[in-house]
Design a protein around this motif. Structure first.
Motif, PDB file in Angstrom:
ATOM      1  N   LEU A   6      38.901  -7.749  25.282  1.00 62.05           N
ATOM      2  CA  LEU A   6      39.135  -6.311  25.283  1.00 62.05           C
ATOM      3  C   LEU A   6      40.541  -5.991  25.804  1.00 62.05           C
ATOM      4  N   GLU A  18      34.568   4.327  21.345  1.00 62.82           N
ATOM      5  CA  GLU A  18      35.659   3.447  20.938  1.00 62.82           C
ATOM      6  C   GLU A  18      35.554   2.122  21.683  1.00 62.82           C
ATOM      7  N   LYS A  29      32.609   0.198  20.209  1.00 64.58           N
ATOM      8  CA  LYS A  29      32.967  -0.451  18.940  1.00 64.58           C
ATOM      9  C   LYS A  29      33.764  -1.725  19.191  1.00 64.58           C
ATOM     10  N   LEU A  30      34.708  -1.665  20.115  1.00 66.50           N
ATOM     11  CA  LEU A  30      35.488  -2.855  20.447  1.00 66.50           C
ATOM     12  C   LEU A  30      34.606  -3.947  21.050  1.00 66.50           C
ATOM     13  N   GLU A  75      32.755  -5.651  18.182  1.00 66.99           N
ATOM     14  CA  GLU A  75      33.669  -6.534  17.450  1.00 66.99           C
ATOM     15  C   GLU A  75      34.021  -7.774  18.273  1.00 66.99           C
TER      16      GLU A  75
END
Length: 405
Positions: A33, A149, A152-153, A156
């Motif tokens: 991250l 946000e 979502k990161l 992923e």
């Protein structure tokens, strides 16, 4: 059948397990991250155990102030400790419970890919599909995240770790199982396609998304996601409990009541899909029910067919489904098992091509390191061709693995 025709643990084909679990390493998110999320993204801290509070049927955890430090996941304002129950492999039943632990107090195979493959060798397992632990079985933890946000990161990052690090150097033995952003169907579809482009053939999903406060599969909302799975031949993998709640008869029922009846989540999910029209609209979509066992399937499929026909005048069973629901079960649905003699007795109705095997490593229910012996006891008496299908062939075909069936 002579004794020579029986498959024993010694001559059992190498297993392909489609339901195991991974304990995420402590640096999974901190190493991926952006730096600005260092303190709010998922990370491990060591604090004493606390006393969980039951709030509306959900346990809320927070660290205590006294005692031995254990490993805690911190993410935004959510706290969750690592527990012996999810890293039980190698420990006797009397030592397995909800007590908090550290990474040093579990087998390295719980969270390290090289050590996992070594434990698979011991267990006669050639390949393994692993569901998440900390993100929950389909990534529900990020659905609850406040900063979408960041969430979502996080999704992923998990998928990148799963594909590149967990499965990446295993020579095909660890099968990647990504999660998706459950709060946005277009993002979910895009994530399916992103992972399919790098060879991924499976995705985790909730057996009952409406139980998570999300639209139902009847609403049409999920169609872009289902379309992405259909187009990419990505298998929709649904673990028991991935709807978060479970059926319980009363507040004072012992936990064993839920533990026994949790397969009913998958039964209701299967009925949902069979009568929804989803499998009609997306004929290449394949479903996999994990850890639900298989003995319940014949009656559920038979009853769904009967309701479809008998009550078609008022129950809206044929509005979207023009053929008997069993048509779509045998064409598109798979389930796995590891403790189900009844299901094997009903194999003709369950479908020899519709089932796979699992080991559930490293959970308490798991059969490590004796999975080949367990498999032989449950279905070793079957013809060799059927043994191979259950032990590995069906899973290899379903997930399109580069292995010999």
């Amino acid at each position: 059948m002579s004794i020579d025709d029986v498959t024993t643990a010694e001559n059992m084909p190498w297993l392909v397990s489609v339901d195991d679990h991974v304990v995420e390493p402590p640096d999974l998110w901190t190493s991926r991250l952006p730096a600005k999320y260092k303190d709010v993204g998922p990370h491990i801290e060591y604090h004493p155990a606390g006393t969980p509070i039951l709030d509306g049927g959900t346990y809320i955890e927070a660290p205590g102030t006294e005692g031995k430090p254990i490993a805690w996941w911190f993410y935004e304002d959510q706290r969750a400790s690592l527990k012996r129950l999810i890293a039980a492999a190698g420990y006797p039943a009397e030592e397995i419970g909800m007590q908090g632990i550290t990474y040093d107090e579990m087998r390295p195979g719980c969270w390290q890919p090289k050590a996992r493959v070594e434990d698979m060798d011991v267990n006669h397992v050639e390949a393994s599909l692993c569901f998440p632990n900390y993100p929950r079985f389909c990534g529900q933890i990020f659905l609850k995240g406040k900063d979408k946000e960041l969430a979502k990161l996080c999704v992923e990052a998990y998928n990148d770790w799963m594909v590149e690090e967990w499965a990446g150097e295993s020579d095909g033995r660890l099968i990647p199982l990504p999660i998706v952003p459950l709060w946005d169907v277009e993002l979910a579809a895009a994530e399916v396609r992103r992972n399919a482009a790098r060879g991924v053939t499976a995705v985790a999903f909730s057996e009952c998304p409406a139980w998570l406060g999300l639209p139902s599969i009847h609403s049409g909302y999920w169609d872009p996601f289902f379309q992405a799975c259909d187009e990419t031949q990505t298998v929709l993998c649904m673990h028991i409990g991935s709807g978060t709640k479970t059926f319980v008869t009363s507040a004072d029922a012992p936990e064993g009541v839920q533990g026994t009846g949790i397969f009913t989540n998958s039964a209701m999910s299967l009925i949902d899909f069979l009568l929804s029209g989803v499998l009609v609209r997306f004929p290449n979509l394949k479903l996999l029910y994990a850890e639900a066992q298989i003995g319940w399937i014949p009656y559920v499929v038979e009853r769904t067919d009967d309701i479809w026909m008998t009550h078609r005048g008022w129950a809206h069973t044929q509005d979207k489904v023009k053929e008997p629901p069993s048509t779509y079960y045998y064409r598109q649905v798979y389930s796995c098992f590891f403790k189900d003699h009844v299901g094997v007795k009903l194999l003709d109705e369950v479908g020899i091509d519709n089932i796979c095997f699992e080991t559930d490593y490293p959970h308490q229910d798991g059969t490590w390191p004796h999975s080949a012996k367990v498999a032989a006891e449950i279905f070793g008496h079957l013809p060799e061709e059927q043994v191979r299908k259950i032990a590995r062939g069906n899973a290899i075909n379903l997930l399109r693995l580069d292995l010999k069936p």
